[in-house]
Design an enzyme around this catalytic site. Sequence first.
Site, mmCIF file in Angstrom:
data_model
loop_
_atom_site.group_PDB
_atom_site.id
_atom_site.type_symbol
_atom_site.label_atom_id
_atom_site.label_comp_id
_atom_site.label_asym_id
_atom_site.label_seq_id
_atom_site.Cartn_x
_atom_site.Cartn_y
_atom_site.Cartn_z
ATOM 1 N N PHE A 153 0.848 -1.205 0.000
ATOM 2 C CA PHE A 153 0.000 0.000 0.000
ATOM 3 C C PHE A 153 0.875 1.244 0.000
ATOM 4 O O PHE A 153 0.780 2.111 0.860
ATOM 5 C CB PHE A 153 -0.920 -0.049 1.226
ATOM 6 C CG PHE A 153 -2.197 0.708 1.067
ATOM 7 C CD1 PHE A 153 -3.043 0.477 -0.003
ATOM 8 C CD2 PHE A 153 -2.577 1.654 2.016
ATOM 9 C CE1 PHE A 153 -4.240 1.183 -0.136
ATOM 10 C CE2 PHE A 153 -3.771 2.359 1.891
ATOM 11 C CZ PHE A 153 -4.600 2.118 0.812
ATOM 12 N N ARG A 155 2.768 4.104 -2.965
ATOM 13 C CA ARG A 155 2.241 5.088 -3.916
ATOM 14 C C ARG A 155 1.233 4.464 -4.885
ATOM 15 O O ARG A 155 0.096 4.944 -5.018
ATOM 16 C CB ARG A 155 3.400 5.704 -4.719
ATOM 17 C CG ARG A 155 4.258 6.666 -3.930
ATOM 18 C CD ARG A 155 5.465 7.088 -4.745
ATOM 19 N NE ARG A 155 6.354 5.963 -4.934
ATOM 20 C CZ ARG A 155 7.578 5.867 -4.416
ATOM 21 N NH1 ARG A 155 8.089 6.868 -3.739
ATOM 22 N NH2 ARG A 155 8.315 4.797 -4.612
ATOM 23 N N ILE A 156 1.647 3.392 -5.578
ATOM 24 C CA ILE A 156 0.753 2.826 -6.608
ATOM 25 C C ILE A 156 -0.422 2.104 -5.952
ATOM 26 O O ILE A 156 -1.571 2.239 -6.391
ATOM 27 C CB ILE A 156 1.544 1.901 -7.567
ATOM 28 C CG1 ILE A 156 2.654 2.707 -8.258
ATOM 29 C CG2 ILE A 156 0.619 1.288 -8.613
ATOM 30 C CD1 ILE A 156 3.639 1.883 -9.086
ATOM 31 N N ARG A 237 6.256 -6.856 -10.030
ATOM 32 C CA ARG A 237 7.344 -7.515 -10.736
ATOM 33 C C ARG A 237 6.976 -8.992 -10.824
ATOM 34 O O ARG A 237 6.412 -9.559 -9.871
ATOM 35 C CB ARG A 237 8.672 -7.376 -9.986
ATOM 36 C CG ARG A 237 9.324 -5.999 -10.110
ATOM 37 C CD ARG A 237 9.926 -5.719 -11.499
ATOM 38 N NE ARG A 237 10.596 -4.434 -11.544
ATOM 39 C CZ ARG A 237 10.054 -3.291 -11.951
ATOM 40 N NH1 ARG A 237 8.809 -3.255 -12.381
ATOM 41 N NH2 ARG A 237 10.763 -2.175 -11.965
ATOM 42 N N GLU A 266 10.679 -12.621 -17.812
ATOM 43 C CA GLU A 266 10.453 -11.785 -19.000
ATOM 44 C C GLU A 266 11.654 -11.851 -19.939
ATOM 45 O O GLU A 266 12.784 -11.815 -19.460
ATOM 46 C CB GLU A 266 10.223 -10.330 -18.560
ATOM 47 C CG GLU A 266 8.877 -10.136 -17.942
ATOM 48 C CD GLU A 266 8.675 -8.723 -17.387
ATOM 49 O OE1 GLU A 266 9.335 -7.785 -17.854
ATOM 50 O OE2 GLU A 266 7.844 -8.586 -16.497
ATOM 51 N N HIS A 284 4.457 -5.764 -20.055
ATOM 52 C CA HIS A 284 5.099 -4.815 -19.133
ATOM 53 C C HIS A 284 4.947 -3.362 -19.601
ATOM 54 O O HIS A 284 5.938 -2.680 -19.889
ATOM 55 C CB HIS A 284 6.584 -5.174 -18.932
ATOM 56 C CG HIS A 284 7.130 -4.677 -17.627
ATOM 57 N ND1 HIS A 284 8.142 -5.298 -16.947
ATOM 58 C CD2 HIS A 284 6.787 -3.600 -16.867
ATOM 59 C CE1 HIS A 284 8.414 -4.629 -15.831
ATOM 60 N NE2 HIS A 284 7.599 -3.591 -15.767
ATOM 61 N N ILE A 285 3.699 -2.926 -19.661
ATOM 62 C CA ILE A 285 3.405 -1.578 -20.168
ATOM 63 C C ILE A 285 2.858 -0.658 -19.071
ATOM 64 O O ILE A 285 2.241 0.364 -19.359
ATOM 65 C CB ILE A 285 2.415 -1.627 -21.360
ATOM 66 C CG1 ILE A 285 1.111 -2.369 -20.972
ATOM 67 C CG2 ILE A 285 3.061 -2.258 -22.585
ATOM 68 C CD1 ILE A 285 -0.010 -2.227 -21.986
ATOM 69 N N GLY A 286 3.101 -1.036 -17.813
ATOM 70 C CA GLY A 286 2.545 -0.265 -16.680
ATOM 71 C C GLY A 286 2.707 1.239 -16.799
ATOM 72 O O GLY A 286 1.755 1.998 -16.591
HETATM 73 P P1 NAD Z 1 6.314 2.224 -2.999
HETATM 74 O O1 NAD Z 1 7.662 2.059 -2.398
HETATM 75 O O2 NAD Z 1 5.617 3.540 -2.897
HETATM 76 O O3 NAD Z 1 5.321 1.099 -2.415
HETATM 77 C C1 NAD Z 1 5.697 -0.216 -2.167
HETATM 78 C C2 NAD Z 1 4.993 -0.676 -0.891
HETATM 79 O O4 NAD Z 1 5.294 -2.062 -0.697
HETATM 80 C C3 NAD Z 1 5.463 0.063 0.356
HETATM 81 O O5 NAD Z 1 4.355 0.584 1.066
HETATM 82 C C4 NAD Z 1 6.214 -0.998 1.159
HETATM 83 O O6 NAD Z 1 6.079 -0.818 2.577
HETATM 84 C C5 NAD Z 1 5.512 -2.260 0.686
HETATM 85 N N1 NAD Z 1 6.312 -3.465 0.917
HETATM 86 C C6 NAD Z 1 7.647 -3.621 0.760
HETATM 87 N N2 NAD Z 1 8.000 -4.882 1.066
HETATM 88 C C7 NAD Z 1 6.867 -5.530 1.421
HETATM 89 C C8 NAD Z 1 6.581 -6.843 1.855
HETATM 90 N N3 NAD Z 1 7.558 -7.748 1.999
HETATM 91 N N4 NAD Z 1 5.299 -7.173 2.142
HETATM 92 C C9 NAD Z 1 4.315 -6.246 2.027
HETATM 93 N N5 NAD Z 1 4.533 -4.980 1.647
HETATM 94 C C10 NAD Z 1 5.784 -4.630 1.338
HETATM 95 O O7 NAD Z 1 6.501 1.808 -4.514
HETATM 96 P P2 NAD Z 1 5.520 2.130 -5.761
HETATM 97 O O8 NAD Z 1 5.968 3.377 -6.422
HETATM 98 O O9 NAD Z 1 4.108 1.998 -5.316
HETATM 99 O O10 NAD Z 1 5.922 0.922 -6.725
HETATM 100 C C11 NAD Z 1 5.723 -0.422 -6.325
HETATM 101 C C12 NAD Z 1 6.385 -1.375 -7.299
HETATM 102 O O11 NAD Z 1 5.652 -1.401 -8.500
HETATM 103 C C13 NAD Z 1 7.801 -0.973 -7.734
HETATM 104 O O12 NAD Z 1 8.785 -1.437 -6.827
HETATM 105 C C14 NAD Z 1 7.941 -1.608 -9.088
HETATM 106 O O13 NAD Z 1 8.600 -2.850 -9.000
HETATM 107 C C15 NAD Z 1 6.504 -1.811 -9.550
HETATM 108 N N6 NAD Z 1 6.191 -1.008 -10.738
HETATM 109 C C16 NAD Z 1 5.865 -1.644 -11.886
HETATM 110 C C17 NAD Z 1 5.528 -0.907 -13.010
HETATM 111 C C18 NAD Z 1 5.158 -1.576 -14.288
HETATM 112 O O14 NAD Z 1 5.517 -1.098 -15.352
HETATM 113 N N7 NAD Z 1 4.419 -2.663 -14.245
HETATM 114 C C19 NAD Z 1 5.556 0.495 -12.975
HETATM 115 C C20 NAD Z 1 5.884 1.108 -11.777
HETATM 116 C C21 NAD Z 1 6.210 0.351 -10.656
#
Ligand code: NAD
Length: 324
Positions: A153, A155-156, A237, A266, A284-286
Amino acid sequence: MKKVLVTRQLPQPAIDLLKQYFEVDLYTENRVIPREELLRRVEDKDGLLCLLTDNIDAELMDKAKNLKIVANYAVGYNNIDVAEATKRKIPVTNTPGVLTETTADLAFALLMSVARRIVESDKFLREGKFKGWAPMLFLGNDIYGKTLGIIGFGRIGQAVAKRGLGFDMKILYYDTNRVSVEIEQKYNATFKSLDELLKESDFISIHVPLVKETYHLISDREFSLMKPTAYLINTSRGPVVDEKALVRALKDKKIAGAALDVFEKEPEVEPELIDMPNTVLVPHIGSATIETRTKMALMAAENIIAVLVHNKVPPNIVNPEIYK
Ligand code: NAD
């Protein structure tokens, strides 16, 4: 003039910006830079702008004796050995924030596509099989009013919750860090253990980073806890989900469907997933919108400029301890 390697063509404004300050070596082929080429071209560089498909490890850092910054063109940085960079006092940066809403949009688009069978029915129509409205044609599942379980929970994850609220969904979340009461109230979100979330959710959307602790976070045991009507959405991921266990869960009807933007190996995808009608699979177009990719590229470029031109701590540093 300092030298920067950019491992793939990126939105031009970022390349133009870098060219104002540096001699830019741009890998122009439309594929991942081959390992040998990466190692050769990084050797004399002061800065590296790399992608999540580039493995930035000790071997590379050994070769790149002048390297003073690794700017990743992604928010996730599991492709970089950050501990190794930290040991060598090389700052590593990422691109947080600018891709949050765009990635959340895709997660929600996947959720809707799998629940309402958009891809399957689009294919059906294109194949000329649409013979008129029918009462039992492509019945899916409702989205509004259902329970949305968000794993990770940050940013995304929170941006996905915001979208869920618009659909009157009940929001559950699991995270190693419980958020403040204010944030919980803002999204009407209830903190749950992972197991509770898996048992109670109709849609489960994953937003954790890939780290040791999240590798195969969702595997056979977790699938067996989910509702047979549940859908899994993964835009985090690939290796966070045990892809072979996912195939088993779908085959055994432990869950109703899955929508994936990311894959364990991938660009390979478990072949059985491809043959299943209840999966939606995208490459992988997030963060793939013109606006967001441009912002990400500029952000990565600005991190390089901060270090190599202004000798400053880069704004999006992931290993700030090197400056202590
Ligand atoms: P973020 O750091 O804001 O949020 C990640 C959350 O995961 C944090 O709140 C953290 O406390 C929690 N977390 C970490 N380890 C954990 C665990 N073991 N169990 C439960 N919660 C845990 O990151 P974000 O900006 O929201 O991005 C999240 C992930 O999304 C990135 O790390 C990236 O790998 C992935 N992402 C993918 C795409 C895509 O193209 N598909 C695009 C952007 C980000």
